[in-house]
Write a protein that holds these residues in place. Structure first.
Motif, PDB file in Angstrom:
ATOM      1  N   ILE A 379       0.841  -1.207   0.000  1.00  0.00           N
ATOM      2  CA  ILE A 379       0.000   0.000   0.000  1.00  0.00           C
ATOM      3  C   ILE A 379       0.875   1.255   0.000  1.00  0.00           C
ATOM      4  O   ILE A 379       1.985   1.268   0.516  1.00  0.00           O
ATOM      5  CB  ILE A 379      -0.968   0.020   1.207  1.00  0.00           C
ATOM      6  N   ASP A 380       0.345   2.321  -0.598  1.00  0.00           N
ATOM      7  CA  ASP A 380       1.011   3.618  -0.590  1.00  0.00           C
ATOM      8  C   ASP A 380       0.670   4.334   0.715  1.00  0.00           C
ATOM      9  O   ASP A 380      -0.487   4.360   1.134  1.00  0.00           O
ATOM     10  CB  ASP A 380       0.540   4.468  -1.765  1.00  0.00           C
ATOM     11  N   PHE A 381       1.665   4.940   1.336  1.00  0.00           N
ATOM     12  CA  PHE A 381       1.407   5.642   2.589  1.00  0.00           C
ATOM     13  C   PHE A 381       2.351   6.821   2.728  1.00  0.00           C
ATOM     14  O   PHE A 381       3.380   6.910   2.064  1.00  0.00           O
ATOM     15  CB  PHE A 381       1.544   4.698   3.792  1.00  0.00           C
ATOM     16  N   ASN A 382       1.971   7.722   3.601  1.00  0.00           N
ATOM     17  CA  ASN A 382       2.811   8.859   3.958  1.00  0.00           C
ATOM     18  C   ASN A 382       3.073   8.834   5.450  1.00  0.00           C
ATOM     19  O   ASN A 382       2.268   8.300   6.221  1.00  0.00           O
ATOM     20  CB  ASN A 382       2.116  10.181   3.610  1.00  0.00           C
ATOM     21  N   LEU A 383       4.184   9.426   5.864  1.00  0.00           N
ATOM     22  CA  LEU A 383       4.458   9.685   7.265  1.00  0.00           C
ATOM     23  C   LEU A 383       4.562  11.187   7.440  1.00  0.00           C
ATOM     24  O   LEU A 383       5.253  11.862   6.672  1.00  0.00           O
ATOM     25  CB  LEU A 383       5.757   9.000   7.711  1.00  0.00           C
ATOM     26  N   VAL A 384       3.871  11.697   8.437  1.00  0.00           N
ATOM     27  CA  VAL A 384       3.816  13.137   8.647  1.00  0.00           C
ATOM     28  C   VAL A 384       4.414  13.467  10.002  1.00  0.00           C
ATOM     29  O   VAL A 384       4.014  12.898  11.027  1.00  0.00           O
ATOM     30  CB  VAL A 384       2.368  13.657   8.574  1.00  0.00           C
ATOM     31  N   ALA A 385       5.384  14.376  10.014  1.00  0.00           N
ATOM     32  CA  ALA A 385       5.967  14.874  11.257  1.00  0.00           C
ATOM     33  C   ALA A 385       5.348  16.228  11.568  1.00  0.00           C
ATOM     34  O   ALA A 385       5.148  17.047  10.669  1.00  0.00           O
ATOM     35  CB  ALA A 385       7.479  14.998  11.132  1.00  0.00           C
ATOM     36  N   SER A 386       5.048  16.459  12.836  1.00  0.00           N
ATOM     37  CA  SER A 386       4.379  17.709  13.200  1.00  0.00           C
ATOM     38  C   SER A 386       5.223  18.925  12.853  1.00  0.00           C
ATOM     39  O   SER A 386       4.705  19.981  12.511  1.00  0.00           O
ATOM     40  CB  SER A 386       4.071  17.706  14.705  1.00  0.00           C
ATOM     41  N   SER A 387       6.563  18.763  12.904  1.00  0.00           N
ATOM     42  CA  SER A 387       7.440  19.901  12.621  1.00  0.00           C
ATOM     43  C   SER A 387       7.822  20.016  11.149  1.00  0.00           C
ATOM     44  O   SER A 387       8.045  21.109  10.646  1.00  0.00           O
ATOM     45  CB  SER A 387       8.722  19.788  13.462  1.00  0.00           C
ATOM     46  N   GLU A 388       7.906  18.876  10.448  1.00  0.00           N
ATOM     47  CA  GLU A 388       8.397  18.872   9.073  1.00  0.00           C
ATOM     48  C   GLU A 388       7.288  18.744   8.033  1.00  0.00           C
ATOM     49  O   GLU A 388       7.492  19.028   6.864  1.00  0.00           O
ATOM     50  CB  GLU A 388       9.380  17.704   8.876  1.00  0.00           C
ATOM     51  N   GLY A 389       6.109  18.281   8.445  1.00  0.00           N
ATOM     52  CA  GLY A 389       5.068  17.987   7.475  1.00  0.00           C
ATOM     53  C   GLY A 389       5.354  16.671   6.775  1.00  0.00           C
ATOM     54  O   GLY A 389       6.049  15.797   7.299  1.00  0.00           O
ATOM     55  N   LYS A 390       4.841  16.514   5.556  1.00  0.00           N
ATOM     56  CA  LYS A 390       5.074  15.283   4.798  1.00  0.00           C
ATOM     57  C   LYS A 390       6.522  15.230   4.313  1.00  0.00           C
ATOM     58  O   LYS A 390       7.116  16.242   3.977  1.00  0.00           O
ATOM     59  CB  LYS A 390       4.134  15.219   3.591  1.00  0.00           C
ATOM     60  N   PHE A 391       7.041  14.014   4.269  1.00  0.00           N
ATOM     61  CA  PHE A 391       8.381  13.822   3.724  1.00  0.00           C
ATOM     62  C   PHE A 391       8.288  13.661   2.216  1.00  0.00           C
ATOM     63  O   PHE A 391       7.403  12.965   1.702  1.00  0.00           O
ATOM     64  CB  PHE A 391       9.032  12.583   4.334  1.00  0.00           C
ATOM     65  N   CYS A 392       9.223  14.276   1.505  1.00  0.00           N
ATOM     66  CA  CYS A 392       9.269  14.152   0.051  1.00  0.00           C
ATOM     67  C   CYS A 392      10.495  13.345  -0.359  1.00  0.00           C
ATOM     68  O   CYS A 392      11.267  12.886   0.477  1.00  0.00           O
ATOM     69  CB  CYS A 392       9.272  15.529  -0.606  1.00  0.00           C
ATOM     70  N   GLU A 393      10.667  13.175  -1.665  1.00  0.00           N
ATOM     71  CA  GLU A 393      11.749  12.339  -2.186  1.00  0.00           C
ATOM     72  C   GLU A 393      13.119  12.844  -1.739  1.00  0.00           C
ATOM     73  O   GLU A 393      13.996  12.055  -1.400  1.00  0.00           O
ATOM     74  CB  GLU A 393      11.669  12.314  -3.713  1.00  0.00           C
ATOM     75  N   GLU A 394      13.298  14.186  -1.704  1.00  0.00           N
ATOM     76  CA  GLU A 394      14.605  14.718  -1.314  1.00  0.00           C
ATOM     77  C   GLU A 394      14.930  14.423   0.144  1.00  0.00           C
ATOM     78  O   GLU A 394      16.100  14.438   0.543  1.00  0.00           O
ATOM     79  CB  GLU A 394      14.656  16.236  -1.538  1.00  0.00           C
ATOM     80  N   ASP A 395      13.900  14.176   0.955  1.00  0.00           N
ATOM     81  CA  ASP A 395      14.131  13.922   2.379  1.00  0.00           C
ATOM     82  C   ASP A 395      14.634  12.511   2.657  1.00  0.00           C
ATOM     83  O   ASP A 395      15.172  12.254   3.735  1.00  0.00           O
ATOM     84  CB  ASP A 395      12.841  14.152   3.176  1.00  0.00           C
ATOM     85  N   MET A 396      14.456  11.599   1.709  1.00  0.00           N
ATOM     86  CA  MET A 396      14.729  10.194   1.982  1.00  0.00           C
ATOM     87  C   MET A 396      16.186   9.924   2.342  1.00  0.00           C
ATOM     88  O   MET A 396      16.483   9.003   3.111  1.00  0.00           O
ATOM     89  CB  MET A 396      14.323   9.327   0.772  1.00  0.00           C
ATOM     90  N   GLU A 397      17.113  10.708   1.809  1.00  0.00           N
ATOM     91  CA  GLU A 397      18.529  10.489   2.078  1.00  0.00           C
ATOM     92  C   GLU A 397      19.031  11.318   3.263  1.00  0.00           C
ATOM     93  O   GLU A 397      20.200  11.221   3.629  1.00  0.00           O
ATOM     94  CB  GLU A 397      19.360  10.812   0.828  1.00  0.00           C
ATOM     95  N   LYS A 398      18.164  12.121   3.853  1.00  0.00           N
ATOM     96  CA  LYS A 398      18.560  12.897   5.023  1.00  0.00           C
ATOM     97  C   LYS A 398      18.568  12.003   6.266  1.00  0.00           C
ATOM     98  O   LYS A 398      17.820  11.036   6.363  1.00  0.00           O
ATOM     99  CB  LYS A 398      17.602  14.072   5.243  1.00  0.00           C
ATOM    100  N   THR A 399      19.418  12.350   7.223  1.00  0.00           N
ATOM    101  CA  THR A 399      19.480  11.579   8.456  1.00  0.00           C
ATOM    102  C   THR A 399      18.501  12.143   9.484  1.00  0.00           C
ATOM    103  O   THR A 399      18.020  13.280   9.362  1.00  0.00           O
ATOM    104  CB  THR A 399      20.893  11.605   9.061  1.00  0.00           C
ATOM    105  N   LEU A 400      18.226  11.331  10.508  1.00  0.00           N
ATOM    106  CA  LEU A 400      17.367  11.813  11.587  1.00  0.00           C
ATOM    107  C   LEU A 400      18.001  13.018  12.270  1.00  0.00           C
ATOM    108  O   LEU A 400      17.292  13.934  12.703  1.00  0.00           O
ATOM    109  CB  LEU A 400      17.123  10.699  12.617  1.00  0.00           C
ATOM    110  N   TYR A 401      19.332  13.016  12.344  1.00  0.00           N
ATOM    111  CA  TYR A 401      20.044  14.137  12.950  1.00  0.00           C
ATOM    112  C   TYR A 401      19.816  15.411  12.139  1.00  0.00           C
ATOM    113  O   TYR A 401      19.544  16.479  12.702  1.00  0.00           O
ATOM    114  CB  TYR A 401      21.535  13.813  13.040  1.00  0.00           C
ATOM    115  N   GLU A 402      19.920  15.300  10.822  1.00  0.00           N
ATOM    116  CA  GLU A 402      19.740  16.481   9.968  1.00  0.00           C
ATOM    117  C   GLU A 402      18.322  17.022  10.062  1.00  0.00           C
ATOM    118  O   GLU A 402      18.104  18.236   9.994  1.00  0.00           O
ATOM    119  CB  GLU A 402      20.062  16.126   8.512  1.00  0.00           C
ATOM    120  N   CYS A 403      17.353  16.130  10.220  1.00  0.00           N
ATOM    121  CA  CYS A 403      15.946  16.554  10.306  1.00  0.00           C
ATOM    122  C   CYS A 403      15.529  16.892  11.732  1.00  0.00           C
ATOM    123  O   CYS A 403      14.356  17.207  11.974  1.00  0.00           O
ATOM    124  CB  CYS A 403      15.039  15.459   9.750  1.00  0.00           C
TER     125      CYS A 403
END
Length: 440
Positions: A379-403
């Protein structure tokens, strides 16, 4: 082939692959040739995460679930109804209670809490998890804390000495000593052995005075170092009533040569531990516990309490306005306190899943973790962070530390196009994971 030989064989294959990869420059293209169109694979910011097609439960998810089940079975607990209907009913009751209580709603909608308040709480019952756990594929399938693995790795290596003395001793140096001592020792040993390789007939390179300052400081008292020299062909002798190590070719370990031993010293490294996700499935009332154990911190509990005291004093005494740069420096200092991050994902039906991540893991690792827990992994799904909103393709390679998703974070699981009332009645998790729902 022994486990130790397989370890070094794998490292050699990895090094060869990296060398081959680095030397590949790709196909050329004429300057006047028409420009080829590149396939568009990136997703827009509002597109759902599209997981790869998978036919079976991932090995990581299976191992993590089994490990969690094993830990739960060892604990004495009351009987708990884990049927889907009972879990859904319990989750609904708790969600209704939250809606009626504004304060509880605020506490459940944001898991982020102060690092210092977390550190000061000492009640184990309130801990979000009991620690950070690891697996070691080279040794066994057990799931243990890092401290327990260090002792187990040391025992394992010393058991292998009889079968593969030289190669095992190289790993003992790296895994049973502090890094600075290990690095100095390995550099010195490599110099000893390379001198013999280049000058096998020179007497001065074939013996080592054991009272020599460099040998005493960098080699003699480092675990595993003497075993490397014994495997290389050195043996203890007395020359003029003084202890020496004397090299002879016929004393070398069978099937081992000096070049192989030098390569093993250069390629030896810490035995890899894989972070266990320590999966938990929580009801809404259980998800309010956000106190982290000491294992999540880079510094000791005493240092954490001291930081808390200093921060409290600074807040009370300082009335000055902070610049943006000052606030950013303080935030970075707080983030660097943590090695791991506790990630919780809230589903529309009220259930949470919880996993432990290294702060330098990527956002894509969180998506893969969630996907591996779903009953329908396609299934297709999204994860939403209260501070960041939805994650996009560019976010996938970012670390938890960077975010800045540290030390803990709550993400909301959403399915595009599905009404909230419908999604609240659906079950998303695998049945074996529902067994992890903990009784109160």
């Amino acid at each position: 082939m022994s486990k130790i030989k397989r370890f070094f064989s794998k490292k050699k294959e990895e090094a060869a692959f990296k060398l081959k990869l680095g030397g590949t420059m790709g196909e050329g293209r004429k300057l006047n040739a028409p420009k080829q169109e590149q396939p568009t694979t990136s997703r827009s910011k509002h597109e759902a995460y599209v997981p790869p097609k998978r036919n079976s439960l991932s090995q990581e998810a299976r191992a993590a679930a089994n490990a969690a089940l094993t830990r739960i079975e060892k604990k004495d607990s009351r009987d708990f109804n884990t049927s889907l209907a009972a879990i859904k009913a319990q989750a609904k009751r708790e969600l209704e209670a939250e809606r009626r209580q504004k304060e509880e709603l605020a506490s459940s909608s944001s898991i982020a809490t102060s690092a210092f308040s977390n550190a000061s709480a000492g009640d184990n019952k309130n801990l979000a998890c009991q620690g950070v756990f690891f697996r070691c594929p080279l040794i066994s399938d057990e799931v243990l804390p890092k401290k327990a693995w260090k002792a187990k790795i040391k025992d394992f290596l010393y058991q292998q000495l009889e079968e593969d003395r030289g190669l095992t001793a190289c790993l003992i140096i790296q895994n049973c000593n502090v890094k600075e001592k290990a690095d100095e020792c390995i550099a010195t040993l490599i110099k000893y052995l390379e001198n013999i390789i280049k000058n096998p007939d020179e007497e001065k390179f074939c013996k080592i005075r054991m009272s020599n300052r460099i040998f005493s400081e960098k080699v003699r008292y480092v675990e595993g170092a003497l075993d490397v020299l014994y495997a290389a062909g050195f043996s203890e002798v007395q020359i003029d009533n003084e202890p020496f190590l004397l090299w002879t070719r016929d004393q070398m370990e069978a099937g081992l040569d000096l070049n192989t031993l030098v390569d093993a010293l250069k390629n030896s490294e810490l035995i890899h531990l894989e972070l266990d996700r320590n999966i938990k499935v929580l009801l809404p009332s259980q998800a309010r516990r956000v106190v982290l154990p000491d294992d999540f911190y880079r510094i000791s509990p005493e240092e954490i309490k001291r930081e808390q005291q200093l921060r409290a004093e600074a807040i009370e005494s300082s009335q000055m306005l902070k610049t943006k740069a000052m606030r950013e420096r303080e935030e970075q200092r707080n983030l660097r306190m943590y090695r791991y991050s506790l990630v919780r994902v809230k589903f529309p039906n009220g259930l949470f899943i919880q996993g432990t991540f290294n702060v330098y893991e990527k956002i894509s690792d969180i998506f893969e973790f969630v996907q591996s827990c779903l009953a329908d992994e396609s299934i297709d799904f999204n994860l939403v962070a209260s501070s960041e909103g939805k994650f996009c393709e560019e976010d996938m390679e970012k670390t938890l530390y960077e975010c800045r998703l540290i030390p803990n974070v709550l993400l909301l699981f959403t399915i595009p196009g599905v009404p909230a009332q419908v999604s609240a009645d659906l079950n998303y998790l695998k049945e074996d994971l529902l067994m992890l729902v903990q009784s109160m």
